[in-house]
Design a protein around this motif. Structure first.
Motif, mmCIF file in Angstrom:
data_model
loop_
_atom_site.group_PDB
_atom_site.id
_atom_site.type_symbol
_atom_site.label_atom_id
_atom_site.label_comp_id
_atom_site.label_asym_id
_atom_site.label_seq_id
_atom_site.Cartn_x
_atom_site.Cartn_y
_atom_site.Cartn_z
ATOM 1 N N LYS A 1 23.248 25.691 11.459
ATOM 2 C CA LYS A 1 23.071 24.757 12.574
ATOM 3 C C LYS A 1 24.343 23.970 12.862
ATOM 4 N N THR B 1 39.235 21.468 11.694
ATOM 5 C CA THR B 1 37.908 21.565 12.309
ATOM 6 C C THR B 1 36.830 21.867 11.272
ATOM 7 N N GLN C 1 27.274 25.867 14.619
ATOM 8 C CA GLN C 1 27.139 26.301 16.012
ATOM 9 C C GLN C 1 28.101 25.529 16.913
ATOM 10 N N GLY C 2 28.860 26.279 17.706
ATOM 11 C CA GLY C 2 29.786 25.671 18.650
ATOM 12 C C GLY C 2 31.089 25.193 18.053
ATOM 13 N N LYS C 3 31.240 25.305 16.726
ATOM 14 C CA LYS C 3 32.457 24.814 16.070
ATOM 15 C C LYS C 3 33.430 25.947 15.718
ATOM 16 N N THR C 4 32.961 27.181 15.754
ATOM 17 C CA THR C 4 33.817 28.307 15.373
ATOM 18 C C THR C 4 34.107 29.183 16.577
ATOM 19 N N THR C 5 35.210 29.908 16.498
ATOM 20 C CA THR C 5 35.558 30.851 17.561
ATOM 21 C C THR C 5 35.020 32.244 17.269
#
Length: 693
Positions: free
Chosen positions: A531, A576, A534-538
């Protein structure tokens, strides 16, 4: 219509700044301007600057115990001691109008708990007092229209037949008046005739003095119809559309208390490029919506991108009194405080016009700035002792970034933002260990249930008995002693267990309380990590995580690549990983899977095992298979840990923050050892000089 506001000439403490400021619409300001207290800095508290910075509020409440006032287009207006409120004109919902304060306040209380924030005003004419309740602002008429349905449902019991309606900023102007009293007299005539009207202090190029604006139409067509109606009903009046004219609509706020009527001046800022400067006194200006903190200097209120913006304009050195006091402990050695003062001054001056209407913001996106509350005499002395000193390299002030604790080794730029070395590189930061001086020791224990956790030393009683592997046993000294998931008391996290005296546990390790230098986080389940990733990795995030490990590290040992199930979780910048993995303090960490372990065989081969049951155990009586829920594995250097049935993940790390540049705790440690502030700064910022500007 409320308290008379007398005009008065205020001392021009900000002459240079006021003369140099361009319009907000151009979003350009000089980086700094000087006054008798030295250079000024502009600190944004609320502003909508898109992706650069966004912190918004529908209402700004300022308060002063001393003399203060507005500076508007060359006109100075004194404010009564106490509070004054500001909001931005725009689309709103007019909820109701009533002579009964209790009815209006009851509806406002209901709306306070919703997204439709209430604004309560009062107006008096012909001996009558009315209370007018609004919600908003809303970005468009359509959004305001959607709010009507919500508001009507929330406040249904208080409406008494009234129907909430969308109102806007299409207004009509009557002309110009020489005083507020004349404008209020014209307003009273229009109110008596049944029309909404307000006195207005004109801003910028709209003219000098006061006018009256009529109506609050949502469309130009509605305003045109209203104009015709007013001119037919009120003799001798000539109205013109306000358009983009800027002004301060003067109203009386009745929302300071929802229990008893209590009022304050309320200024609705309207029009293109509208802004006003509020001059403070030596007592400072309190900002209620910023945790009721009080700030030195003056406040500029404006509209930027349709939202209220609040900028504190304050002498740079006074700004640093607060910043240094907020960033580090005032009890630290004077040399460490000087280090922070020079770094913070350099950082602030290097920012230029980064935030367009301001140089910096008041959060840690720039530097922590909490106003007068974080000032301290010892801190102020350190700022004064280094007044004007900055860190330079190649003739330019550097962006002297810093973090709380580097974990023993500062970061290399490639580990944070993919840059190269130079001013910033990885250096030893042994002083960081000073962060854990005097902290409690915690016992990492394993219970018979297979659950492991941490108990603070003052609740533990060690026993003389040991396990077959030589690990100590212990019990606790009080009933219902909490066993914590990490070596830290977290009031918002439930303990993993509670145990009583007489219950024996196995001591696997003794560790320092989690702190800025060394910490433990977790345990995190696969679902929790999926959870937060989500949205933090490329790269794609797996639906379930069975293994997680650091597979690439930078020069200081910080994680550059983390792999899940054998596949890299790629990120834009190494730093990040802190937010991607559940808000870790730093990227200098190791990962331990609680449900797996690796066995090194006599043949040199490694075998991965999972779960606490089914392990082969070789003892003096021969080989057997473990069926216990509580399996402890021990490394060759006698480091023990528990293996659980399910796979969770623990993070064991060092440091707090990105680790680049100055380490605040490291500076404290070096100051403890006798280093002066210049030596400390030159240690953390390579190839730099310290000069007085």
């Amino acid at each position: 219509m409320g308290k008379a506001i007398r005009t008065k000439k205020w001392s021009r403490r900000l002459k240079v700044l006021a003369a140099a400021l361009l319009t907000v619409g151009c979003l350009q300001v000089p980086a700094y301007a000087a006054n008798e207290n030295g250079p000024l800095i502009r600190v944004a508290m609320f502003a909508n600057l898109g992706s650069t910075y966004k912190s918004t509020t529908p209402l700004i409440t300022l308060e002063s115990a001393g003399s203060w006032g507005l500076e508007v287009g060359g006109t100075d207006v004194a404010l009564p001691s106490g509070q004054a409120r500001f909001s931005a004109d725009g689309f709103r919902v007019k909820v109701l109008e009533t002579a009964d304060f209790k009815t209006a306040a009851a509806a406002a209380k209901l709306l306070q708990a919703t997204a439709d924030k209430p604004l309560l005003y009062t107006v008096s004419f012909n001996g009558k007092t009315l209370y007018q309740l609004y919600t908003g602002n809303y970005g468009t008429a359509a959004l305001a229209g959607q709010a009507v349905t919500r508001v009507q449902k929330t406040a249904a019991a208080q409406l008494a037949g009234q129907v909430p309606a969308v109102v806007g900023s299409e207004r009509l102007a009557t002309g110009t008046y020489g005083s507020l009293q004349e404008a209020e007299a014209a307003q009273a005539n229009l109110l008596t005739a049944g029309f909404t009207a307000y006195p207005v202090l004109q801003l910028n190029g709209s003219g000098q003095g006061y006018t009256v604006w009529v109506g609050e139409a949502a469309t130009a067509a509605e305003s045109s119809t209203l104009k015709q109606l007013i001119e037919e009903k009120v003799t001798g009046i000539s109205l013109s559309p306000v358009g983009d004219s800027a002004g301060l609509i003067i109203r009386e706020d009745a929302g300071l208390s929802m229990d008893t009527p209590k009022t304050a001046p309320h200024y609705m800022i309207a029009g293109k490029d509208a802004k006003v400067m509020i001059h403070g006194s030596s007592n400072g200006i309190k900002v209620v919506e910023r945790s009721q903190r009080t700030y030195r200097g003056d406040m500029e209120v404006s509209i930027v991108n349709g939202d209220l913006a609040l900028v504190n304009v304050v002498p740079l050195e006074q700004y640093l009194y607060s910043v240094v006091g907020a960033e580090v402990y005032s009890s630290w050695p004077a040399e460490a405080l000087k280090v922070q003062a020079v770094a913070a001054r350099s950082y602030a001056l290097q920012q230029g016009e980064r935030f367009k209407i301001a140089n910096v913001v008041d959060t840690t996106l720039s530097q922590a700035y909490n106003g007068i509350s974080s000032e301290n005499d010892k801190v102020s002395s350190a700022v004064d002792a280094t007044a004007g000193e900055v860190i330079k390299s190649n003739g330019k002030i550097i962006e002297a970034v810093f973090s709380s604790n580097a974990g023993g080794q500062t970061a290399h730029p490639s580990e944070v933002w993919n840059g190269g070395a130079g001013i910033f590189t990885n250096v030893d930061s042994r002083g960081d260990m000073s962060a854990q001086a005097g902290l409690h020791t915690w016992y990492h224990v394993l219970m018979s249930s297979g659950v492991s956790g941490y108990i603070r030393e003052d609740n533990v009683k060690e026993l003389t008995t040991k396990t077959a592997a030589g690990l100590s046993k212990a019990t606790v000294t009080a009933q219902n002693t909490n066993v914590r998931p990490i070596p830290l008391i977290q009031s918002n996290v439930e303990p993993v267990a509670k145990i009583n005296p007489g219950t024996e546990v196995v001591v696997m390790a003794k560790v320092a309380q989690s702190n800025d230098y060394a910490w433990v986080r977790g345990p995190f389940t696969s679902a929790q990590l999926v959870k937060t990733l989500q949205g933090k990795t490329t790269s794609a995030v797996p639906s379930s995580i069975s293994t997680l490990e650091v597979t690439k590290r930078g020069p200081s040992g910080r994680a550059l690549e983390v792999t899940a199930n054998g596949q890299p979780l790629t990120v834009k910048y190494g730093d990040t990983y802190r937010s991607a993995l559940g808000g870790l303090p730093s990227t200098l960490f190791d990962i331990a899977g609680t449900g797996s372990y690796t066995v090194l065989g006599a043949d040199g081969k490694k075998v991965s095992k999972t779960g606490s049951q089914g392990a082969s155990v070789l003892s003096a009586s021969g080989q057997s298979t473990s069926s216990s829920n509580a399996l402890v594995v021990m490394s060759g250097d006698r480091q023990a840990r528990a293996v659980t049935q399910g796979q969770n993940f623990m993070f064991l790390g060092q440091g707090n923050g990105h680790g680049l540049g100055l380490s605040q705790w490291g500076a404290k440690g070096m100051a403890d050892e006798g280093y002066d502030y210049q030596a400390i700064l030159k240690h953390y910022y390579q190839n730099a000089t310290i000069v007085k500007e």
